[in-house]
Design an enzyme around this catalytic site. Structure first.
Site, PDB file in Angstrom:
ATOM      1  N   TYR A 163      38.325  31.665  45.974  1.00  0.00           N
ATOM      2  CA  TYR A 163      39.020  31.933  45.413  1.00  0.00           C
ATOM      3  C   TYR A 163      39.801  30.754  45.298  1.00  0.00           C
ATOM      4  CZ  TYR A 163      42.701  34.668  43.385  1.00  0.00           C
ATOM      5  OH  TYR A 163      43.778  35.176  42.378  1.00  0.00           O
TER       6      TYR A 163
ATOM      7  N   ASN B 116      33.718  42.119  31.954  1.00  0.00           N
ATOM      8  CA  ASN B 116      32.434  42.587  32.366  1.00  0.00           C
ATOM      9  C   ASN B 116      32.276  43.887  33.299  1.00  0.00           C
ATOM     10  OD1 ASN B 116      32.781  41.030  34.829  1.00  0.00           O
ATOM     11  ND2 ASN B 116      31.185  40.272  34.653  1.00  0.00           N
TER      12      ASN B 116
END
Length: 314
Positions: free
Chosen positions: A147, A35
C-alpha cells in the site's frame, strides 16, 4: 454554461461516495467508477435519480468516459490493512496501472486531476508532526509496503504527468479519516472499536495502545479535497485533523459514547505499524484556508449511530 463534470474512481467506497454526494449537492455532475472489489453499491444507492452515472469498471484497464470531463478524482484503492494484506497485487496494480489510466483520462479530456494519496507515504515517521516536505520512513518489502509503495509510486506518476504532459494535477495526503459508510469489519481502529463495542465483544487494542492517530471526520476531509480541487496548488497537501490521540484514548472514548461494557484486550502490534501519526496542516490552512470543524465527540456520535443502524439491519 454547462454543468461541470467530475469522474470519481472508487466512487462506491467510503470516501469516494461522500465526495460524490457532496459534489452533487454543490451542483456538479458526477460519473462514478468502481469495480466493487472493496466498494459497496449501498454507499451510492441514494444517488440514483440525481445527475449521477455509475460505471462498473476496473480502472487498471483503459478508462472510457463519453463527453467532456472537467475533473478526475482518483480514489480507487483498497485502503484498509485487512484489504491490502489480502489483496496485495490488486493494491499495487491500482496504484500503478490505475493511476496511469486515470491520469490518461485527465490528459485526454484536459481535466484537472486529484490523487488520493495517504499519510502512509510517511511510513513509520521519524519526523513529528509530518510535513509534506518529509520523505518518509517506509519498508518496501514489509507487509504494508504494497500500500505504502503503491501510493508513493502513484504520487511520482502524478508529478510526472504534471511536469511532462502539463496535466493540472494535485495530491492530497489523507490522514486517518472516519465516518458513516465505513464497513463494520473494516480493520481500521475506529470501525473495529465501534463494531466490537456495540456487539459486546472485547475491544482489541494492538500493542500497548500508546501509538497515536489523528482522526478527521469525513465531511471535513471532503471539504478540504474540494478546496484543493478548485485551487491552483500542485504540491502535495496534508488533509487531516492535528488533534493527536493515543489508540487507547480512542478506544476508551468509543466505549464511553456507546455505553458499552466491553473490555479492552491487548494484542501484538502488527509489523511496521506506525507509532505516531499527526499532520502538519500549515499548507492546507494557508493555501486552501481549510481546517477541521467537526469535534471528535460529534463525529464519533454520527459514526456510532450509522453502525447501530447497520448492525440492526443484519
Amino acid at each position: 454554461m454547462s454543468t461541470p463534470r467530475v469522474v470519481i474512481t472508487g466512487a462506491a467506497g467510503f470516501i469516494g461516495s461522500h465526495l460524490a454526494e457532496t459534489l452533487l449537492d454543490r451542483g456538479y455532475a458526477v460519473v462514478g467508477i468502481d469495480n466493487l472489489l472493496t466498494g459497496d453499491l449501498a454507499n451510492i444507492a441514494h444517488l440514483t435519480g440525481r445527475d449521477f452515472v455509475f460505471i462498473k469498471h476496473d480502472v487498471t484497464n483503459y478508462i472510457n468516459v463519453e463527453g467532456p470531463v472537467d475533473f478526475v478524482l482518483h480514489w480507487a484503492s483498497p485502503a484498509s490493512p485487512i484489504d491490502y494484506l489480502e489483496l496485495p497485487i490488486q493494491t499495487l496494480k491500482v496504484g500503478a496501472l490505475g493511476t496511469h489510466k486515470a491520469l490518461g483520462l485527465a490528459k485526454a479530456k484536459g481535466a484537472r486531476f486529484v490523487l488520493a494519496s495517504t499519510s502512509e507515504v510517511y511510513g513509520d515517521p521519524l519526523e513529528h508532526p509530518q510535513r509534506e516536505t518529509y520523505w518518509g520512513n517506509v519498508n518496501p518489502v514489509g507487509p504494508r509496503g504494497v500500500y505504502d509503495e503503491a501510493k508513493r509510486f502513484a504520487e511520482a506518476m502524478t508529478v510526472a504527468y504534471h511536469r511532462y504532459h502539463g496535466v493540472d494535477a494535485k495530491i492530497v495526503r489523507i490522514f486517518n479519516t472516519y465516518g458513516p459508510r465505513m464497513r463494520v469489519r473494516d480493520g481500521r481502529a475506529v470501525p473495529n472499536f465501534i463494531g466490537q463495542a456495540l456487539t459486546g465483544e472485547d475491544v482489541t487494542v494492538y500493542g500497548d495502545g500508546s501509538q497515536t492517530r489523528s482522526l478527521c471526520y469525513v465531511s471535513d476531509l471532503v471539504d478540504g479535497v474540494i478546496r484543493l480541487m478548485l485551487s491552483n496548488a500542485n504540491d502535495p497537501i496534508n488533509i487531516g485533523n492535528p488533534q493527536e490521540l493515543t489508540i487507547e484514548q480512542i478506544a476508551r472514548t468509543i466505549l464511553r459514547l456507546t455505553g458499552s461494557s466491553s473490555r479492552i484486550v491487548h494484542r501484538d502490534l502488527p509489523v511496521d505499524d506506525p507509532k505516531v501519526r499527526k499532520p502538519d496542516i500549515t499548507r492546507a490552512m494557508t493555501i486552501l484556508e481549510w481546517g477541521p470543524k467537526v469535534s471528535l465527540e460529534d463525529g464519533l456520535g454520527k459514526t456510532i449511530e450509522y453502525f447501530r443502524t447497520k448492525l440492526a439491519a443484519r
